[in-house]
Design an enzyme around this catalytic site. Structure first.
Site, short mmCIF file in Angstrom:
data_model
loop_
_atom_site.label_atom_id
_atom_site.label_comp_id
_atom_site.label_asym_id
_atom_site.label_seq_id
_atom_site.Cartn_x
_atom_site.Cartn_y
_atom_site.Cartn_z
N TYR A 176 0.82 -1.21 0.00
CA TYR A 176 0.00 0.00 0.00
C TYR A 176 0.86 1.26 0.00
O TYR A 176 0.66 2.16 -0.83
CB TYR A 176 -0.93 0.01 1.21
CG TYR A 176 -1.68 1.31 1.36
CD1 TYR A 176 -2.74 1.62 0.51
CD2 TYR A 176 -1.31 2.24 2.33
CE1 TYR A 176 -3.42 2.83 0.63
CE2 TYR A 176 -1.99 3.45 2.46
CZ TYR A 176 -3.04 3.73 1.60
OH TYR A 176 -3.70 4.93 1.71
N LYS A 180 1.34 4.29 -2.92
CA LYS A 180 1.04 5.70 -2.72
C LYS A 180 2.26 6.58 -3.00
O LYS A 180 2.14 7.72 -3.48
CB LYS A 180 0.51 5.93 -1.31
CG LYS A 180 -0.91 5.40 -1.11
CD LYS A 180 -1.87 6.05 -2.11
CE LYS A 180 -3.28 5.57 -1.97
NZ LYS A 180 -4.19 6.22 -2.96
#
Length: 315
Positions: A176, A180
């Protein structure tokens, strides 16, 4: 419009403008659509599940009876879906904005997509890179903008340029955060390339702070947190906010006339608050890392952004 004049609850009139929002059936995407529709914009909600799209559209129209809204199937983890949706959107003509919001936070057991890419990278980064490239000409024709969605987590982890697909050392959190970092870096790199090629499209990045579904209004089929989730979220109230408030930064980056290409927007108290210009993590601002991510995206998606054609489309 200065920061002091910006009121996220009373946006300027957006009648006549068209915005595409990915991942619009829940969370930040849904509430971004809600805010855009309240200001009079025509909003295209996209999502990967037909039933959820129907539910989200009905919920939005219930909240905003005069909303101008339509739905479109789009799964950013699948390049075939991205290409099909992009073809439909290109046929519409000029676009005013593209909010690249869809994302996986808690990945399922299956780690690989049908295209052979790591699922979180594919959903959060590769699909959006491909979609933005495919829609560059209609965005240029509308002199519009694209907004990439970052995260405060990018300051908490180092990016590994050697293993972007996380073949080794995989964890959901690492996947994750690296996604990002990549998305934010692409937002800045897109700005550099758009400026260099004279394409009148703005590329910005925004993050929602620490936004939680447990602190967000309940909407059937859109946000239905359990009592336990509500309780745990409220314990963190001093440093968190709702998904509605988290969408403020995204919407401001997408619509504020004074928001400039290359900007990074986030809550004024980092994890919560009114949207303001912020400073992104150093790793996301490194042009060398961004170029490497850009090249990875081109190779993984087969998409080359048509800068020359987009520049002509804007003339």
């Amino acid at each position: 419009m200065t920061r002091a004049e910006w009121n996220p609850r009373e946006l300027s009139d957006l009648t006549g403008r068209t915005y595409v929002v990915t991942g619009a059936t829940k969370g930040l995407g849904f509430f971004s659509c809600d805010q855009l529709a309240r200001a009079g914009a025509h909003v295209i909600l996209t999502g990967r599940h037909p039933n959820r799209l129907v539910t989200a559209r009905a919920a939005l129209v219930h909240r905003v009876p005069d909303a101008s809204v339509e739905t479109l199937l789009l799964d950013t983890s699948k390049l075939g879906s991205v290409r099909a949706a992009a073809a439909t959107l290109r046929a519409r003509g000029a676009l005013d904005g593209l909010l690249l919001n869809a994302g996986v936070v808690h990945p399922p057991r299956a780690r690989e997509t049908v295209d052979g890419n790591e699922l979180v990278l594919a959903t959060n980064v590769l699909g959006h890179f491909a979609l933005a490239g495919e829609l560059l000409q209609p965005l240029a024709a509308g002199r519009g903008r694209m907004v990439w969605v970052g995260s405060i987590s990018t300051s908490l982890w180092k990016y590994d340029p050697v293993d972007p697909q996380l073949v080794t050392g995989y964890t959901p959190w690492r996947a994750y955060v690296q996604s990002k970092i990549a998305a934010t870096a692409l937002g800045f790199e897109a700005d550099r390339r758009l400026r260099a090629t004279g394409v009148p499209v703005r590329s910005l990045t925004a993050h929602p702070g620490y936004s939680m579904g447990g602190r967000t209004i309940g909407i059937r089929g859109v946000n239905e947190p359990s009592r336990k989730k509500r309780f745990l979220a409220n314990l963190q109230a001093p440093v968190t906010q709702s998904k509605e408030d988290g969408a403020w930064s995204l919407v401001r980056a997408l619509t504020d006339p004074e928001a400039e290409s290359g900007d990074f927007w986030g809550p004024d108290r980092v994890t919560r608050g009114l949207p303001r210009r912020a400073k992104a993590a150093a790793v996301t601002r490194d042009p060398a890392i961004a170029e490497r991510i850009w090249n990875l995206c081109e190779e993984a998606t087969g998409v080359r952004w048509p800068f020359a054609k987009a520049a002509r489309a804007a003339r």
